[in-house]
Design an enzyme around this catalytic site. Structure first.
Site, PDB file in Angstrom:
ATOM      1  N   ILE A  17       0.919  -1.193   0.113  1.00  0.00           N
ATOM      2  CA  ILE A  17       0.154   0.075   0.100  1.00  0.00           C
ATOM      3  C   ILE A  17       0.926   1.303   0.014  1.00  0.00           C
ATOM      4  CG2 ILE A  17      -1.549   1.310   1.510  1.00  0.00           C
ATOM      5  CD1 ILE A  17      -2.874  -1.342   2.319  1.00  0.00           C
ATOM      6  N   SER A 157      -7.135   0.152   9.205  1.00  0.00           N
ATOM      7  CA  SER A 157      -7.769  -0.764   8.680  1.00  0.00           C
ATOM      8  C   SER A 157      -9.247  -1.152   9.009  1.00  0.00           C
ATOM      9  CB  SER A 157      -6.944  -2.078   9.176  1.00  0.00           C
ATOM     10  OG  SER A 157      -7.444  -3.259   8.916  1.00  0.00           O
ATOM     11  N   TYR A 170      -3.471  -7.191  16.460  1.00  0.00           N
ATOM     12  CA  TYR A 170      -3.409  -6.278  15.139  1.00  0.00           C
ATOM     13  C   TYR A 170      -4.885  -5.498  15.092  1.00  0.00           C
ATOM     14  CZ  TYR A 170      -3.771  -5.090  10.119  1.00  0.00           C
ATOM     15  OH  TYR A 170      -3.669  -4.212   8.803  1.00  0.00           O
ATOM     16  N   LYS A 174      -5.081  -1.135  15.284  1.00  0.00           N
ATOM     17  CA  LYS A 174      -5.880  -0.617  14.257  1.00  0.00           C
ATOM     18  C   LYS A 174      -7.024   0.318  15.051  1.00  0.00           C
ATOM     19  CE  LYS A 174      -3.080  -1.669  11.073  1.00  0.00           C
ATOM     20  NZ  LYS A 174      -2.347  -0.555  10.255  1.00  0.00           N
ATOM     21  N   THR A 205      -1.506  -7.271  -1.158  1.00  0.00           N
ATOM     22  CA  THR A 205      -0.061  -6.990  -0.930  1.00  0.00           C
ATOM     23  C   THR A 205       0.514  -8.466  -0.423  1.00  0.00           C
ATOM     24  OG1 THR A 205      -0.364  -6.335   1.443  1.00  0.00           O
ATOM     25  CG2 THR A 205      -1.019  -4.685  -0.204  1.00  0.00           C
TER      26      THR A 205
HETATM   27  P1  NAP Z   1       3.109  -5.130   3.471  1.00  0.00           P
HETATM   28  O1  NAP Z   1       2.952  -5.527   1.922  1.00  0.00           O
HETATM   29  O2  NAP Z   1       3.628  -6.226   4.150  1.00  0.00           O
HETATM   30  O3  NAP Z   1       4.466  -3.796   3.409  1.00  0.00           O
HETATM   31  C1  NAP Z   1       4.632  -3.279   4.653  1.00  0.00           C
HETATM   32  C2  NAP Z   1       5.527  -2.039   4.509  1.00  0.00           C
HETATM   33  O4  NAP Z   1       5.825  -1.600   5.940  1.00  0.00           O
HETATM   34  C3  NAP Z   1       6.787  -2.467   3.894  1.00  0.00           C
HETATM   35  O5  NAP Z   1       7.385  -1.599   3.063  1.00  0.00           O
HETATM   36  C4  NAP Z   1       7.678  -2.708   4.993  1.00  0.00           C
HETATM   37  O6  NAP Z   1       9.374  -2.429   4.786  1.00  0.00           O
HETATM   38  C5  NAP Z   1       7.318  -1.650   6.153  1.00  0.00           C
HETATM   39  N1  NAP Z   1       7.583  -1.852   7.610  1.00  0.00           N
HETATM   40  C6  NAP Z   1       7.224  -3.048   8.023  1.00  0.00           C
HETATM   41  N2  NAP Z   1       7.754  -2.898   9.324  1.00  0.00           N
HETATM   42  C7  NAP Z   1       8.269  -1.593   9.314  1.00  0.00           C
HETATM   43  C8  NAP Z   1       9.039  -0.923  10.200  1.00  0.00           C
HETATM   44  N3  NAP Z   1       9.178  -1.426  11.520  1.00  0.00           N
HETATM   45  N4  NAP Z   1       9.625   0.374   9.873  1.00  0.00           N
HETATM   46  C9  NAP Z   1       9.408   0.936   8.797  1.00  0.00           C
HETATM   47  N5  NAP Z   1       8.818   0.365   7.955  1.00  0.00           N
HETATM   48  C10 NAP Z   1       8.227  -0.993   7.956  1.00  0.00           C
HETATM   49  O7  NAP Z   1       1.926  -4.515   3.835  1.00  0.00           O
HETATM   50  P2  NAP Z   1       0.634  -3.677   3.186  1.00  0.00           P
HETATM   51  O8  NAP Z   1      -0.469  -4.566   3.107  1.00  0.00           O
HETATM   52  O9  NAP Z   1       1.059  -2.691   2.223  1.00  0.00           O
HETATM   53  O10 NAP Z   1       0.131  -2.872   4.533  1.00  0.00           O
HETATM   54  C11 NAP Z   1       0.627  -1.459   4.557  1.00  0.00           C
HETATM   55  C12 NAP Z   1      -0.293  -0.772   5.975  1.00  0.00           C
HETATM   56  O11 NAP Z   1      -1.667  -1.159   5.434  1.00  0.00           O
HETATM   57  C13 NAP Z   1      -0.033  -1.411   7.276  1.00  0.00           C
HETATM   58  O12 NAP Z   1      -0.268  -0.524   8.202  1.00  0.00           O
HETATM   59  C14 NAP Z   1      -1.309  -2.414   7.026  1.00  0.00           C
HETATM   60  O13 NAP Z   1      -1.776  -2.744   8.482  1.00  0.00           O
HETATM   61  C15 NAP Z   1      -2.242  -1.595   6.339  1.00  0.00           C
HETATM   62  N6  NAP Z   1      -3.584  -2.527   5.960  1.00  0.00           N
HETATM   63  C16 NAP Z   1      -3.232  -3.512   4.994  1.00  0.00           C
HETATM   64  C17 NAP Z   1      -4.411  -4.096   4.381  1.00  0.00           C
HETATM   65  C18 NAP Z   1      -4.202  -5.150   3.507  1.00  0.00           C
HETATM   66  O14 NAP Z   1      -5.307  -5.896   2.948  1.00  0.00           O
HETATM   67  N7  NAP Z   1      -3.144  -5.343   2.654  1.00  0.00           N
HETATM   68  C19 NAP Z   1      -5.635  -3.786   5.084  1.00  0.00           C
HETATM   69  C20 NAP Z   1      -5.925  -2.992   5.680  1.00  0.00           C
HETATM   70  C21 NAP Z   1      -4.795  -1.989   6.240  1.00  0.00           C
HETATM   71  P3  NAP Z   1      10.390  -3.599   4.009  1.00  0.00           P
HETATM   72  O15 NAP Z   1       9.824  -3.783   2.716  1.00  0.00           O
HETATM   73  O16 NAP Z   1      11.460  -3.138   4.208  1.00  0.00           O
HETATM   74  O17 NAP Z   1       9.903  -4.914   4.866  1.00  0.00           O
END
Ligand code: NAP
Length: 266
Positions: A17, A157, A170, A174, A205
């Site tokens: 995201i 989320s 989690y 959120k 993702t």
């Molecule tokens: P993702 O694909 O797993 O990507 C996570 C990102 O966060 C990566 O860039 C990772 O960096 C970075 N990250 C993880 N731990 C970190 C830390 N301690 N400090 C700095 N950066 C860190 O996750 P995503 O699905 O894109 O999720 C992004 C956000 O959206 C999250 O807050 C998640 O809870 C929220 N969200 C996601 C969904 C969904 O369906 N995917 C739905 C609702 C909300 P690296 O690449 O270096 O590991």
């Protein structure tokens, strides 16, 4: 530094995201700080994509900064690097977040996982927002008319209000981000700093990769009125609307980017 280009810091923008948000902001002509914690290659890939999308006339730049948002020294270094490279920042997007390594039932969930999620998903956004706010407040009066209204976005989320008993830690982080948004929105309003919560639904993702088949079926069966997976660009476009200041008289507002998941149906 080109002082006319607007600057965004997007935490966790190497992948998923955050990358979708970085790309949409690049498309809009913004400079973006691409933050990651461990996957430097993914951050470099994101920077290439941003460069490809950025209008040549924008004169935007894309900086990669490694920082773990759960660590105080890393947060301070992140802001110091941003200050050194750009001298100003218009938008902080608190996006970095993690799911539990293991989906454990509420009655068996570990303290270790709880502490990890609270550190990254909640403590990180709280203290980053505090750090940037104080930095802005010190500079806001002297920084020029077009630089007086920075913005903060919190990526929470649908888990902010949906109970999943196999990842309670989690959900708790959120839900707390909802209050974090309200608190900062109230506290920063006098400074002209608006704060918004964006609540993604099910987005394709790496985070949702392990549960893809389960969600494929749920979506096909009508879990979301709009029957498709969300894409990082869907969230990116919502952030872009905020970045472009399309909601100047709204703060503490929640935007659901979830295909209608939040709608109660009968
Ligand atoms: P993702 O694909 O797993 O990507 C996570 C990102 O966060 C990566 O860039 C990772 O960096 C970075 N990250 C993880 N731990 C970190 C830390 N301690 N400090 C700095 N950066 C860190 O996750 P995503 O699905 O894109 O999720 C992004 C956000 O959206 C999250 O807050 C998640 O809870 C929220 N969200 C996601 C969904 C969904 O369906 N995917 C739905 C609702 C909300 P690296 O690449 O270096 O590991």
């Amino acid at each position: 530094m080109n002082t006319k280009v607007r600057v965004a810091v997007v935490t966790g923008s190497s992948r998923g995201i955050g990358r979708g948000i970085a790309i949409e902001l690049a498309r809009a002509g913004w400079s973006v700080v691409i933050n990651y914690v461990s996957d430097e290659g993914a951050a470099a890939e994101c920077r290439n994509l941003c460069r490809q999308c950025s209008p040549p006339s924008a004169d935007a730049t894309f900086e990669i900064i490694q920082a773990d948002v759960s660590r105080s020294e890393d947060r301070n270094r992140l802001l110091a690097c941003v200050e050194e490279k750009f001298g100003w920042v218009d938008l902080l997007v608190n996006n970095a977040g993690v799911a539990p390594k293991l989906r454990a039932d509420l009655l068996e969930a570990s303290e270790e996982s709880f502490d990890r999620l609270v550190g990254i998903n909640l403590k990180g956004p709280f203290f980053l927002s505090q750090l940037f706010s104080n930095w802005w407040i010190k500079r806001i009066d002297t920084s020029g008319a077009d630089r007086e209204r920075p913005r903060i976005v919190i990526v929470s989320s649908m888990s902010a209000y949906t109970a999943s008993t196999n990842r309670g830690d989690y959900c708790l982080t959120k839900a707390a981000l909802g209050m974090l948004t309200k608190l900062f929105a109230v506290r920063l309003a006098d400074y002209g700093i608006n704060v918004y919560e964006i609540r993604p639904g099910i987005i394709a993702t790496d985070m949702t990769g392990p549960v893809k088949q389960k969600y494929d079926k749920l979506i096909a069966d009508g879990l979301t009125p709009i029957r498709r997976w969300g894409e990082p660009a869907d969230v990116g476009q919502a952030v872009r609307a905020v970045a472009e200041d399309r909601f100047p008289f709204s703060t503490g507002e929640v935007f659901n980017v979830d295909g209608g998941f939040h709608l109660q149906r009968l």
